[in-house]
Design a protein around this motif. Structure first.
Motif, PDB file in Angstrom:
ATOM      1  N   MET A 142       0.806  -1.222   0.000  1.00 39.96           N
ATOM      2  CA  MET A 142       0.000   0.000   0.000  1.00 39.96           C
ATOM      3  C   MET A 142       0.840   1.272   0.000  1.00 39.96           C
ATOM      4  O   MET A 142       0.358   2.329  -0.389  1.00 39.96           O
ATOM      5  CB  MET A 142      -0.947  -0.011   1.206  1.00 39.96           C
ATOM      6  CG  MET A 142      -1.828  -1.241   1.277  1.00 39.96           C
ATOM      7  SD  MET A 142      -3.207  -1.101   2.421  1.00 39.96           S
ATOM      8  CE  MET A 142      -4.307  -0.022   1.506  1.00 39.96           C
ATOM      9  N   GLY A 143       2.090   1.163   0.419  1.00 40.12           N
ATOM     10  CA  GLY A 143       2.976   2.326   0.412  1.00 40.12           C
ATOM     11  C   GLY A 143       4.394   1.905   0.107  1.00 40.12           C
ATOM     12  O   GLY A 143       5.262   1.944   0.992  1.00 40.12           O
ATOM     13  N   PRO A 144       4.678   1.473  -1.133  1.00 39.98           N
ATOM     14  CA  PRO A 144       6.021   0.982  -1.461  1.00 39.98           C
ATOM     15  C   PRO A 144       7.069   2.078  -1.287  1.00 39.98           C
ATOM     16  O   PRO A 144       6.774   3.264  -1.464  1.00 39.98           O
ATOM     17  CB  PRO A 144       5.890   0.566  -2.935  1.00 39.98           C
ATOM     18  CG  PRO A 144       4.699   1.291  -3.454  1.00 39.98           C
ATOM     19  CD  PRO A 144       3.779   1.458  -2.288  1.00 39.98           C
ATOM     20  N   PRO A 145       8.301   1.695  -0.943  1.00 36.80           N
ATOM     21  CA  PRO A 145       9.360   2.691  -0.738  1.00 36.80           C
ATOM     22  C   PRO A 145       9.666   3.453  -2.026  1.00 36.80           C
ATOM     23  O   PRO A 145       9.527   2.926  -3.137  1.00 36.80           O
ATOM     24  CB  PRO A 145      10.560   1.850  -0.293  1.00 36.80           C
ATOM     25  CG  PRO A 145       9.997   0.537   0.129  1.00 36.80           C
ATOM     26  CD  PRO A 145       8.758   0.330  -0.674  1.00 36.80           C
ATOM     27  N   ALA A 146      10.084   4.684  -1.870  1.00 35.33           N
ATOM     28  CA  ALA A 146      10.445   5.498  -3.032  1.00 35.33           C
ATOM     29  C   ALA A 146      11.747   4.973  -3.646  1.00 35.33           C
ATOM     30  O   ALA A 146      12.652   4.521  -2.941  1.00 35.33           O
ATOM     31  CB  ALA A 146      10.602   6.950  -2.616  1.00 35.33           C
ATOM     32  N   ARG A 147      11.826   5.037  -4.974  1.00 36.17           N
ATOM     33  CA  ARG A 147      13.014   4.613  -5.725  1.00 36.17           C
ATOM     34  C   ARG A 147      13.420   3.177  -5.379  1.00 36.17           C
ATOM     35  O   ARG A 147      14.602   2.851  -5.205  1.00 36.17           O
ATOM     36  CB  ARG A 147      14.177   5.583  -5.486  1.00 36.17           C
ATOM     37  CG  ARG A 147      13.922   6.984  -6.011  1.00 36.17           C
ATOM     38  CD  ARG A 147      15.123   7.882  -5.800  1.00 36.17           C
ATOM     39  NE  ARG A 147      15.398   8.066  -4.382  1.00 36.17           N
ATOM     40  CZ  ARG A 147      14.774   8.958  -3.607  1.00 36.17           C
ATOM     41  NH1 ARG A 147      13.837   9.736  -4.136  1.00 36.17           N
ATOM     42  NH2 ARG A 147      15.079   9.069  -2.333  1.00 36.17           N
ATOM     43  N   ALA A 148      12.441   2.339  -5.227  1.00 35.43           N
ATOM     44  CA  ALA A 148      12.700   0.921  -4.940  1.00 35.43           C
ATOM     45  C   ALA A 148      11.650   0.078  -5.648  1.00 35.43           C
ATOM     46  O   ALA A 148      10.540   0.550  -5.954  1.00 35.43           O
ATOM     47  CB  ALA A 148      12.674   0.654  -3.439  1.00 35.43           C
ATOM     48  N   LEU A 149      11.991  -1.162  -5.943  1.00 32.81           N
ATOM     49  CA  LEU A 149      11.083  -2.108  -6.594  1.00 32.81           C
ATOM     50  C   LEU A 149      10.624  -3.150  -5.585  1.00 32.81           C
ATOM     51  O   LEU A 149      11.392  -3.559  -4.717  1.00 32.81           O
ATOM     52  CB  LEU A 149      11.775  -2.799  -7.770  1.00 32.81           C
ATOM     53  CG  LEU A 149      12.294  -1.892  -8.890  1.00 32.81           C
ATOM     54  CD1 LEU A 149      13.072  -2.709  -9.905  1.00 32.81           C
ATOM     55  CD2 LEU A 149      11.136  -1.154  -9.560  1.00 32.81           C
ATOM     56  N   VAL A 150       9.374  -3.574  -5.724  1.00 34.58           N
ATOM     57  CA  VAL A 150       8.826  -4.627  -4.870  1.00 34.58           C
ATOM     58  C   VAL A 150       8.404  -5.782  -5.778  1.00 34.58           C
ATOM     59  O   VAL A 150       7.554  -5.599  -6.659  1.00 34.58           O
ATOM     60  CB  VAL A 150       7.629  -4.129  -4.038  1.00 34.58           C
ATOM     61  CG1 VAL A 150       7.078  -5.268  -3.171  1.00 34.58           C
ATOM     62  CG2 VAL A 150       8.030  -2.942  -3.169  1.00 34.58           C
ATOM     63  N   TRP A 151       9.000  -6.935  -5.574  1.00 34.48           N
ATOM     64  CA  TRP A 151       8.694  -8.129  -6.367  1.00 34.48           C
ATOM     65  C   TRP A 151       8.197  -9.232  -5.438  1.00 34.48           C
ATOM     66  O   TRP A 151       8.768  -9.464  -4.374  1.00 34.48           O
ATOM     67  CB  TRP A 151       9.937  -8.628  -7.112  1.00 34.48           C
ATOM     68  CG  TRP A 151      10.368  -7.727  -8.223  1.00 34.48           C
ATOM     69  CD1 TRP A 151      11.108  -6.588  -8.120  1.00 34.48           C
ATOM     70  CD2 TRP A 151      10.091  -7.900  -9.611  1.00 34.48           C
ATOM     71  NE1 TRP A 151      11.308  -6.028  -9.356  1.00 34.48           N
ATOM     72  CE2 TRP A 151      10.698  -6.817 -10.293  1.00 34.48           C
ATOM     73  CE3 TRP A 151       9.396  -8.859 -10.345  1.00 34.48           C
ATOM     74  CZ2 TRP A 151      10.623  -6.669 -11.675  1.00 34.48           C
ATOM     75  CZ3 TRP A 151       9.323  -8.718 -11.722  1.00 34.48           C
ATOM     76  CH2 TRP A 151       9.926  -7.630 -12.383  1.00 34.48           C
ATOM     77  N   CYS A 152       7.143  -9.895  -5.847  1.00 37.11           N
ATOM     78  CA  CYS A 152       6.627 -11.071  -5.136  1.00 37.11           C
ATOM     79  C   CYS A 152       7.142 -12.315  -5.853  1.00 37.11           C
ATOM     80  O   CYS A 152       6.905 -12.477  -7.058  1.00 37.11           O
ATOM     81  CB  CYS A 152       5.095 -11.057  -5.116  1.00 37.11           C
ATOM     82  SG  CYS A 152       4.396  -9.711  -4.158  1.00 37.11           S
ATOM     83  N   VAL A 153       7.848 -13.174  -5.131  1.00 38.43           N
ATOM     84  CA  VAL A 153       8.546 -14.302  -5.734  1.00 38.43           C
ATOM     85  C   VAL A 153       8.057 -15.605  -5.115  1.00 38.43           C
ATOM     86  O   VAL A 153       7.878 -15.701  -3.899  1.00 38.43           O
ATOM     87  CB  VAL A 153      10.070 -14.166  -5.527  1.00 38.43           C
ATOM     88  CG1 VAL A 153      10.805 -15.353  -6.137  1.00 38.43           C
ATOM     89  CG2 VAL A 153      10.581 -12.858  -6.117  1.00 38.43           C
ATOM     90  N   ASP A 154       7.866 -16.602  -5.969  1.00 39.52           N
ATOM     91  CA  ASP A 154       7.500 -17.936  -5.481  1.00 39.52           C
ATOM     92  C   ASP A 154       7.615 -18.912  -6.632  1.00 39.52           C
ATOM     93  O   ASP A 154       7.850 -18.510  -7.792  1.00 39.52           O
ATOM     94  CB  ASP A 154       6.076 -17.937  -4.914  1.00 39.52           C
ATOM     95  CG  ASP A 154       5.857 -19.108  -3.942  1.00 39.52           C
ATOM     96  OD1 ASP A 154       6.808 -19.881  -3.726  1.00 39.52           O
ATOM     97  OD2 ASP A 154       4.742 -19.252  -3.423  1.00 39.52           O
ATOM     98  N   GLU A 155       7.439 -20.193  -6.346  1.00 44.53           N
ATOM     99  CA  GLU A 155       7.444 -21.203  -7.394  1.00 44.53           C
ATOM    100  C   GLU A 155       6.150 -22.020  -7.319  1.00 44.53           C
ATOM    101  O   GLU A 155       5.651 -22.314  -6.236  1.00 44.53           O
ATOM    102  CB  GLU A 155       8.654 -22.131  -7.292  1.00 44.53           C
ATOM    103  CG  GLU A 155       8.875 -22.754  -5.942  1.00 44.53           C
ATOM    104  CD  GLU A 155       9.762 -21.916  -5.043  1.00 44.53           C
ATOM    105  OE1 GLU A 155      10.463 -21.032  -5.553  1.00 44.53           O
ATOM    106  OE2 GLU A 155       9.721 -22.117  -3.826  1.00 44.53           O
TER     107      GLU A 155
END
Length: 354
Positions: free
Chosen positions: A166-179
């Motif tokens: 809901m509030g991702p950090p500035a100048r950063a990427l958020v990736w959801c990872v799984d298999e």
């Protein structure tokens, strides 16, 4: 000389006239309601019931009835009067007994009551049991499932991950990872029968197995873009290979936040050393038994529903090709999932289930 029964004085207010006009002209109004509205409108202009009856196409007796009712009860009187119906045959005590037995007891050699088994027990008809259950929202034939996380840091992890969404950090990427392991290449024993008017697509229930693959995927929560690769196994070697693919795909020089579950390959010493050498990566582990917090799980459900489950694959490479094609099409016009549930809302809903 004026003869006959005196007519009740009928004078409409502006609001009543507007409402009656609406009832009379509205296409979805029932015929009976529209007729009553027209009768009252005509009576406001004409005191002679015979003339009103000829104008609206009904009898003078009907006109007199609704004229009198409206004068006494106004708009509320135009509805049908409640009818008494047959007398009750089921007492409040019997209803209470049915509810108590449903909630507090079980039949012999069964896990729940059915309408017929409870009817035999109480001496009522199964239709009566069904109506009582429906009135009180009882559904003994249904059972929901749930699983509670025993993670001691459950609240902290929920707030951490939901805060990222809901509030991702500035100048950063958020990736959801799984298999997604055990993606099966299933070939139906007969060709699929296509969709027809009045008939859904049909497939045989039996199939031939052609092996499995594991789909490693990373979802960019900001854009909906997917990084994906299929491997025959899902060990730490394959996971490290996928991490290298992510590292080459994301822009250099920015922080990367990864949302992961607690699968063993995500925490091996080799994986830990990989992350230690790359300090720009920040790990956020979901609570145990709460993989639903990982948005890529929703994407796994989407690819399963739209591409894998209903198709027939003659070989494992055919399945891998279909998965890669789906990822390519997804990335041509990616659409991110919109996370709307706050951490407080999630925790409150979980609290209500306990």
């Amino acid at each position: 000389m004026i003869t006959g029964r005196p007519k009740a004085v009928l004078i409409l207010t502006a609001a009543e006239e507007e409402k009656l006009q609406l009832i009379a002209r509205r296409p979805k109004t029932s015929q009976r309601a529209a007729l009553r509205a027209r009768i009252v409108l005509a009576c406001a202009e004409e005191t002679n019931n015979q003339k009103v009856a000829r104008r609206v196409g009904t009898s003078a007796m009907t006109v007199g009835k609704w004229r009198s009712r409206f004068v006494i009860g106004r708009l509320e009187a135009l509805g049908d009067m409640p009818r008494s119906g047959p007398p009750r045959t089921v007492t409040d005590k019997q209803v209470e007994a049915v509810i108590t037995k449903t909630l507090e007891t079980k039949p012999k050699a069964a896990t729940h009551w059915s309408t017929r088994s409870l009817a035999r027990e109480t001496g009522l008809s199964h239709d009566t049991i069904s109506r009582i259950w429906q009135s009180f929202g009882l559904q003994p034939h249904r059972q929901d499932h749930f699983k509670l996380s025993t993670d001691p840091f459950f609240v902290e992890k929920v707030r951490d991950i939901v805060g990222l969404y809901m509030g991702p950090p500035a100048r950063a990427l958020v990736w959801c990872v799984d298999e997604k392991s055990q993606c099966q290449a299933l070939e139906r024993s007969q060709p699929l029968l296509p969709l027809r008017p009045g008939q859904p697509e049909r497939a045989t229930h039996d199939y031939h197995r052609h092996g499995t693959t594991s789909l490693f995927a990373a979802l960019d929560i900001a854009t909906g873009k997917i990084i994906g690769r299929c491997h025959t196994r899902h060990r730490q070697q394959e996971f490290l290979c996928f991490l290298d693919q992510i590292d080459h795909s994301v822009p250099a020089g920015c922080d990367v936040h990864l949302v992961l579950d607690n699968y063993g390959t995500h925490k091996t010493p080799k994986v830990a050393r990989w992350f230690k050498k790359r300090p720009r990566y920040h790990l956020h582990f979901t609570p145990t038994s709460a993989s639903w917090l990982n948005q890529v799980e929703r994407w796994f459900a989407k690819i399963t529903e739209q591409r894998i489950r209903r198709d027939s694959f003659s070989s494992l490479p055919a399945l891998v090709t279909a998965i890669n094609s789906y990822i390519q099409v997804n990335n041509q016009n990616p659409v991110p999932f919109v996370w709307t549930a706050s951490a407080d809302l999630i925790l409150e809903r979980i609290k209500k289930t306990l």
